[in-house]
Scaffold this motif. Sequence first.
Motif, PDB file in Angstrom:
ATOM      1  N   GLY A 230      73.335  65.118  36.974  1.00 15.79           N
ATOM      2  CA  GLY A 230      72.957  65.522  35.552  1.00 15.79           C
ATOM      3  C   GLY A 230      72.212  66.979  35.334  1.00 15.79           C
ATOM      4  O   GLY A 230      72.431  67.579  34.214  1.00 15.79           O
ATOM      5  N   CYS A 231      71.114  67.067  36.058  1.00 13.61           N
ATOM      6  CA  CYS A 231      70.522  68.354  36.197  1.00 13.61           C
ATOM      7  C   CYS A 231      71.296  69.582  36.144  1.00 13.61           C
ATOM      8  O   CYS A 231      71.099  70.545  35.508  1.00 13.61           O
ATOM      9  N   ALA A 232      72.015  69.546  37.011  1.00 14.21           N
ATOM     10  CA  ALA A 232      72.809  70.390  37.264  1.00 14.21           C
ATOM     11  C   ALA A 232      73.933  70.925  36.162  1.00 14.21           C
ATOM     12  O   ALA A 232      74.303  71.969  35.933  1.00 14.21           O
ATOM     13  N   LEU A 233      74.280  69.926  35.538  1.00 15.73           N
ATOM     14  CA  LEU A 233      75.381  70.099  34.344  1.00 15.73           C
ATOM     15  C   LEU A 233      74.405  70.648  33.243  1.00 15.73           C
ATOM     16  O   LEU A 233      74.827  71.587  32.564  1.00 15.73           O
ATOM     17  N   ALA A 234      73.319  70.292  32.833  1.00 19.01           N
ATOM     18  CA  ALA A 234      72.454  70.814  31.979  1.00 19.01           C
ATOM     19  C   ALA A 234      71.925  72.412  32.362  1.00 19.01           C
ATOM     20  O   ALA A 234      71.976  73.016  31.492  1.00 19.01           O
ATOM     21  N   TRP A 235      71.789  72.367  33.721  1.00 17.42           N
ATOM     22  CA  TRP A 235      71.226  73.871  34.180  1.00 17.42           C
ATOM     23  C   TRP A 235      72.485  74.705  33.693  1.00 17.42           C
ATOM     24  O   TRP A 235      72.360  75.967  33.261  1.00 17.42           O
ATOM     25  N   GLY A 236      73.669  74.292  34.471  1.00 12.21           N
ATOM     26  CA  GLY A 236      74.883  75.298  33.871  1.00 12.21           C
ATOM     27  C   GLY A 236      74.875  75.388  32.791  1.00 12.21           C
ATOM     28  O   GLY A 236      75.290  76.639  32.187  1.00 12.21           O
ATOM     29  N   ILE A 274      80.966  64.790  43.746  1.00 10.24           N
ATOM     30  CA  ILE A 274      81.479  66.095  43.484  1.00 10.24           C
ATOM     31  C   ILE A 274      82.798  65.864  42.668  1.00 10.24           C
ATOM     32  O   ILE A 274      82.923  67.003  41.636  1.00 10.24           O
ATOM     33  N   ARG A 275      83.385  64.745  42.698  1.00  6.92           N
ATOM     34  CA  ARG A 275      84.762  64.697  41.802  1.00  6.92           C
ATOM     35  C   ARG A 275      84.070  64.487  40.422  1.00  6.92           C
ATOM     36  O   ARG A 275      84.723  65.120  39.266  1.00  6.92           O
ATOM     37  N   ALA A 276      83.054  63.624  40.019  1.00  5.25           N
ATOM     38  CA  ALA A 276      82.585  63.590  38.792  1.00  5.25           C
ATOM     39  C   ALA A 276      81.833  65.178  38.240  1.00  5.25           C
ATOM     40  O   ALA A 276      82.113  65.287  37.014  1.00  5.25           O
ATOM     41  N   ALA A 277      81.458  65.622  39.264  1.00  3.05           N
ATOM     42  CA  ALA A 277      80.754  67.111  38.598  1.00  3.05           C
ATOM     43  C   ALA A 277      81.880  67.954  37.993  1.00  3.05           C
ATOM     44  O   ALA A 277      81.868  68.590  37.021  1.00  3.05           O
ATOM     45  N   ARG A 278      83.167  67.900  38.818  1.00  7.09           N
ATOM     46  CA  ARG A 278      84.240  68.919  38.229  1.00  7.09           C
ATOM     47  C   ARG A 278      84.588  68.239  37.101  1.00  7.09           C
ATOM     48  O   ARG A 278      84.778  68.960  36.081  1.00  7.09           O
ATOM     49  N   MET A 279      84.735  66.982  36.769  1.00  8.43           N
ATOM     50  CA  MET A 279      85.313  66.425  35.536  1.00  8.43           C
ATOM     51  C   MET A 279      84.306  66.485  34.328  1.00  8.43           C
ATOM     52  O   MET A 279      84.723  67.184  33.190  1.00  8.43           O
ATOM     53  N   LEU A 280      83.169  66.590  34.680  1.00  7.19           N
ATOM     54  CA  LEU A 280      81.806  66.717  33.613  1.00  7.19           C
ATOM     55  C   LEU A 280      81.845  68.145  33.079  1.00  7.19           C
ATOM     56  O   LEU A 280      81.704  68.381  32.120  1.00  7.19           O
ATOM     57  N   TRP A 281      81.791  69.117  34.302  1.00  3.28           N
ATOM     58  CA  TRP A 281      81.850  70.431  33.992  1.00  3.28           C
ATOM     59  C   TRP A 281      83.102  70.860  32.993  1.00  3.28           C
ATOM     60  O   TRP A 281      83.056  71.767  32.030  1.00  3.28           O
ATOM     61  N   ALA A 282      84.153  70.396  33.575  1.00  2.00           N
ATOM     62  CA  ALA A 282      85.351  70.869  32.657  1.00  2.00           C
ATOM     63  C   ALA A 282      85.192  70.609  31.296  1.00  2.00           C
ATOM     64  O   ALA A 282      85.700  71.011  30.278  1.00  2.00           O
ATOM     65  N   PHE A 405      68.179  72.292  29.275  1.00  6.51           N
ATOM     66  CA  PHE A 405      67.397  72.452  30.503  1.00  6.51           C
ATOM     67  C   PHE A 405      66.118  73.226  30.764  1.00  6.51           C
ATOM     68  O   PHE A 405      65.306  72.824  31.283  1.00  6.51           O
ATOM     69  N   LEU A 406      66.183  74.626  30.219  1.00  6.96           N
ATOM     70  CA  LEU A 406      65.246  75.630  30.193  1.00  6.96           C
ATOM     71  C   LEU A 406      63.909  75.035  29.490  1.00  6.96           C
ATOM     72  O   LEU A 406      62.934  75.006  30.093  1.00  6.96           O
ATOM     73  N   ALA A 407      64.132  74.302  28.193  1.00  4.65           N
ATOM     74  CA  ALA A 407      62.887  74.047  27.521  1.00  4.65           C
ATOM     75  C   ALA A 407      62.289  72.610  28.090  1.00  4.65           C
ATOM     76  O   ALA A 407      61.069  72.734  28.317  1.00  4.65           O
ATOM     77  N   ALA A 408      63.015  71.928  28.807  1.00  2.00           N
ATOM     78  CA  ALA A 408      62.762  70.704  29.519  1.00  2.00           C
ATOM     79  C   ALA A 408      61.874  71.038  30.853  1.00  2.00           C
ATOM     80  O   ALA A 408      61.017  70.531  31.250  1.00  2.00           O
ATOM     81  N   ALA A 409      62.441  72.178  31.370  1.00  2.00           N
ATOM     82  CA  ALA A 409      61.601  72.683  32.603  1.00  2.00           C
ATOM     83  C   ALA A 409      60.427  73.254  32.355  1.00  2.00           C
ATOM     84  O   ALA A 409      59.385  73.100  33.091  1.00  2.00           O
ATOM     85  N   VAL A 410      60.321  74.158  31.365  1.00  2.00           N
ATOM     86  CA  VAL A 410      59.211  74.667  30.868  1.00  2.00           C
ATOM     87  C   VAL A 410      58.175  73.682  30.600  1.00  2.00           C
ATOM     88  O   VAL A 410      57.068  73.713  30.745  1.00  2.00           O
ATOM     89  N   ALA A 411      58.559  72.543  29.921  1.00  2.00           N
ATOM     90  CA  ALA A 411      57.687  71.530  29.445  1.00  2.00           C
ATOM     91  C   ALA A 411      57.376  70.548  30.749  1.00  2.00           C
ATOM     92  O   ALA A 411      56.382  69.882  30.690  1.00  2.00           O
TER      93      ALA A 411
END
Length: 618
Positions: A230-236, A274-282, A405-411
Motif C-alpha cells: 500500500g505504501c509503495a503504491l502511494a509512494w509511486g 507481486i501479482r497484486a502490485a502489478r494489477m493495482l499500479w496498472a 505519501f509525501l505529506a503523510a511521511a512529513v507528518a
Amino acid sequence: MADSKERLFSDFAAPSRQEWREKIEVDLKGADYQKKMVWRTNEGFSMEPFYRKEDVDKLDTINALPGEFPYVRGNKADNNEWHVRQNIDCTCLKEANAKALDILNKGVTSLGFSIPAKDLSADYVATLLEGIEAECVELNFTTCQRHSLELADLLTAYFEKKNYDPAKLEGSIAFDPIEKVVCCGRNRVELVAEAKNVVEKLAAYPKFCAVTVNAFKLTDAGAYSYQDLGCALAWGNEYMAALTEAGVAPELAAQNIKFNLGINGVYFMEIAKIRAARMLWAQIVSQYTDCKASAKMHICAVTTTYNQTVFDSYVNMLRSQTEAMSAALGGVDSIVVVPFDTPYEQPTEFAERIARNQQLLLKDECHFDRMVDVAGGSYFLEELTKALAEQAWELFLDIEEKGGFLAAAVAGSIQQLINDTNVKRHADAGKRKEFLLGTNQFPNFSETSEGKQPVGACCTTCGNQHEEGEIPAIHASRLASEFETLRLTTESAAKTPVAFMLTIGNLAMRQARAQFSCNFLAAAGYKVVDNLGFTTVEEGVDKALEAGADIVVICSSDDEYADYAIPAYKYLAGRSMFVVAGAPACTDELTAAGIENFINVRSNQLETLKAYNAKLGI
C-alpha cells in the motif's frame, strides 16, 4: 480421448462445499474449525483451508492473459525471465570495476553501483564501466540524491560517446528523495521537483528508469505485506503526480518509475503481493493515461534482512531462497538476494557467490524463468491476490486522504505505521508467536558467536550528515536483534549458565517438557543438560549440582508436580535457581511454597530470559 475423459468425470458426483466442510470437521475430531483450519493473516483478513472453482470464477484476476492489462499475470506473455542482480560498493573505483567484470562471468546480468557523490566525474564513470558492454547488462546506479541529475548527465554523455543504442540500454538511477524523508528523517521535500529534470535527461532511453520507489526499506523495517504494498503504491503515485503536474507526459512518467520491492518470508503472500502490485499500479496509471503499455510495473525484488540472524546464520540461506522463489514465481524484472552474512559483516566472496547461485539454481535447475504466472488459476492464490489487493488498496486510499505519501511521511504517519508494526512483531517474537528458527525456536545448543557482532543499519550512500529531529524516521531493527543482544550478553559472562533438566515421572510428559525447556533456555546461550529421567527428586538434584547447574528445571506431568515440585525445591534449598516447566493446576500451591519461576508456551520468552540473566548476575 477427450470424450472418454468427460464420461469419466460424469461418473463421479462433485462434492459440495458443505460436504467438504463436514468431512474436514469429522477429521478434526471435535477441534474448532475456525481455530485449527482458518489462516488469520497479519494483513487483517482470513483465508479458508480450501477453495473451489466457483470462488475463482467470480474474480476479475482470471480474465486477462499474461502480458495483458492489468498485468496481474505478468508483463510478459512468453517467458518469466529476470535479471540476476548484485550490488557493488564503489568506494574503491578499480576494485568495483574488477568485481563487476568478474561477477558478469559468473551469472550476474544486472549490476547495482553505489557511487560516492564526491567522486563523480566523466573519468570516474568511464573507469567504472570500462570493459562492460552496457547493451548486454542492466546497469543501476545510486548516489547522493542532490547529485542524481549530475550522474544522469555523465551517464548519457558516456552512452553517447560509446554510440550505444538507447533502446537497448536497461537500468535505473535511484533518484528517490522521499526515501530519505521516510527512512532517515531528512527534509528532502524540495528535491522531489528535481525528478522532472532527471526524467527528461533520460527520456531518450525507454528502458532506463530515472526514479525509484525503495519500498524494500519498509520490508526491512518489519512492514507487513499489505503495508509495504500500500505504501509503495502511494509512494509511486506521489512521483506520478509530481511529474505530470510539472508537465511530464504521463506515459514518460510511468515508464521512468521503478519499484524496488522487499520480499519477506511469507511464501504465498509474497507471490500474491507481486501479482497484486502489478494489477493495482496498472489501475493507478490508467487514471493518468489511456496508454495500456505504460501501465506495466517495473519491479526489482530484494530479499529482506528483517528476518536474518547472526546466530545459525546459514538458515538465512533458506529464508532468502524461499523469498527469491516467491519473487520469481510472482514475476519480476530483477532480483537481489541479500547474502546470508549481511547481519554481521561485509559480505564475503563466498556469501555473494551463494547469493548468486541461489538465483541461478531457480533458473537453470528449476526452470522458473520459463513458466509464466504459475499462480494463475490457483484457487487459493487467486483469492489471496484479491484479498491482499483489497487490503493494500484500502491503505493506499487512506494515505491519499491524508494528502498523499509525501505529506503523510512529513507528518510522520507512515513512519508511525511501520514502527508500530515493528514493535508488535518484536513483541510477538519475544512471546514466540512469531518464530525465528535458530533464534527463539530450536537454537543451536553448542553455537557461539565466534566474534560475530551485529552490523548497524546505515541510511546514507553519500556520507553526508543529516539533520536530526526534523522529521520522524523509521527505526529499523532485525527481528532477532533483541535475542542476539541477550545471547551475546550471556556469552560475555564469566561463566556460561548451566540449565539442568530434572526429568521425572510420566515418560512422555517429562521428555516433551524437557525438549521445550532446552529450546526455551538455549535461546539465551545457556548450556542445557537433558536427562533420561530420575527415580527420585533427590537423585536429580544431586546430579544437577554435580553438573554445576545454575538452573534446575523440573520436568514432569501436571498431576505429578504436586508430589515432586515442592520436595525438589526444598531439597535444592536455594543452591540453584529452580524452575517448573509448565502451568500445572497446582501453581498456586507451588507459589505459596516459594517457587517463583515457571516456563510454558504462554511465557514471554525474551522477558523471562532477561529476568533470569539478572538473577544470575549477568
